[in-house]
Design a protein around this motif. Sequence first.
Motif, mmCIF file in Angstrom:
data_model
loop_
_atom_site.group_PDB
_atom_site.id
_atom_site.type_symbol
_atom_site.label_atom_id
_atom_site.label_comp_id
_atom_site.label_asym_id
_atom_site.label_seq_id
_atom_site.Cartn_x
_atom_site.Cartn_y
_atom_site.Cartn_z
ATOM 1 N N ASN A 14 0.656 -1.243 -0.025
ATOM 2 C CA ASN A 14 0.108 0.089 0.055
ATOM 3 C C ASN A 14 0.834 1.213 0.102
ATOM 4 O O ASN A 14 0.414 2.457 0.313
ATOM 5 N N GLN A 15 2.043 1.219 -0.065
ATOM 6 C CA GLN A 15 3.028 2.422 -0.356
ATOM 7 C C GLN A 15 3.955 2.130 -1.623
ATOM 8 O O GLN A 15 4.265 1.001 -1.976
ATOM 9 N N HIS A 16 4.391 3.297 -1.978
ATOM 10 C CA HIS A 16 5.221 3.295 -3.168
ATOM 11 C C HIS A 16 6.285 4.203 -3.070
ATOM 12 O O HIS A 16 7.451 4.505 -4.002
ATOM 13 N N LYS A 17 6.741 4.716 -1.982
ATOM 14 C CA LYS A 17 7.603 5.612 -1.671
ATOM 15 C C LYS A 17 9.338 4.499 -1.748
ATOM 16 O O LYS A 17 10.261 4.925 -2.082
ATOM 17 N N TYR A 18 8.999 3.338 -1.236
ATOM 18 C CA TYR A 18 10.352 2.405 -1.054
ATOM 19 C C TYR A 18 10.091 1.291 -1.886
ATOM 20 O O TYR A 18 9.180 0.566 -2.122
#
Length: 368
Positions: free
Chosen positions: A136-140
Motif C-alpha cells: 500500500n506504499q510506493h515510496k520504497y
Amino acid sequence: MLADALGQDSYFNDKKILLLDKDPKNTNDRTWCFWEEGKGRFDGIVHKAWNDIYFGGQGFSEQFKISPYAYKLIRGLDFYRHYLQKVSTHTNIEFLQEEVLNVSENEGSVLVTTTEETYIGNQVFSSVFDFKTLKNQHKYPVLQQHFLGWVVKTKHPVFNADRPIFMDFSVEQKNNTRFMYVLPFSDTKALLEYTLFSEHLLPEASYEKAIKDYLNQKYGCVEYEILEKEKGSIPMTCYDFQVHNTKRIHYIGSAGGWTKPSTGYTFYNTSKKISDLITLIKENKSFASLRTKWRFRFYDLLLLDILYSDNGKGQYIFETLFKNRPPQLIFKFLDEETNLWEDLRIISGCPKKEFIKSLIRRLLPFFK
C-alpha cells in the motif's frame, strides 16, 4: 527471545507476560544462519559451524577463509525447544497456542483477540508480519528473498562438509537475482536452498526443479532422499515499519523492520535489538533508536533501487564485491559495524555506474 529476556530480568518480576503463537513450534520448519566472531550466546544450540565459505559466480569464484568469523547454523526445532524450555521456567510467563485475530488499543489498555479468548494488557509486542503494509506504499521498493530448501541425504559422498556454498550464481539467472545456497552437514547430507532476490514468487515446482538440476549438474547426483523441506519469503525493503508503533503496540522482528534490507538476514540482528529494547523499556525511552543507522539504510536503499529496476544486476553486483573485497570486511559492513572509511572501501569495491545512477535518481527530487 524477547520473552526469555523479559523473564530473566528481575525488573519484570511483577509483570504478567503472555506469549501467543498459533503454532506449537515442534517441527524443524526453518533454519537460521549468521556469522559471528568467536564464541557466542547461541553456541549451545548451534548445529553446525564453518570457518570457510565458497562464493560462486559466472566469471569469478573463490573459497574464502573467514576467520575471525565463523558461519553458524541453528535448526528451528533446536531453537524452539531451547527457548520454550527456558520460558517455561519463568513463573510470570505463560505460553499459549492460539492464533491472534486482532489487536486493538484504547486509552488505558490493549485488547488481543485470539481464536479462543480476548486478553487485556498494557503493552503488546507483535512479530506478526503483513505484506499488505508494503503493497500500500510506493515510496520504497519492495523485493522478497524467497526460497525453497531441501535437506537431502545421498547414497554416496558428494558434499564437502567443511565448505558451505554461501552464494552460487552459476545457475541460470533468467533476468532475476538467483543463486543456490548449500549448507553441508556431512559428505552425504546437506541443506540446499534455491533463493531469489526478486519481486514475485515462483511456482513451487520451479524451485524444486532448480534444486534437482543443481544436484545433478553440480554433484552428478540423481539418487538421494529428501529428509526435510522448508520454504519462506523475507521482506527486503527500507520502509520504516516503526511508523506503525503506537503508545501500547510495538512491532518487532521483520514486522518491526529488523530484517537487513539488502540481505534478508534477521536472526542475529534481532538478538542485538532485543538487548537494546529491554534497556529502552526499563528506561521508559522511545524505541526510535532501534531504527537502522541512516547511512546504512541509504546504502541498502541504493542496492534495492538497482535490483528493483533491473533485477538481473544482482549477480554482477555481488560477484564484483566478493572479487574486490574480503568477506571479513563485507560481513562487518553488513553487520553495520564499519566506520566511514571502511564504508568507502566497500562502496569503491562495487560496480560504479549502477550505484551512481541509483544515487542520482534518489537525489534528483531534492534539486527540482
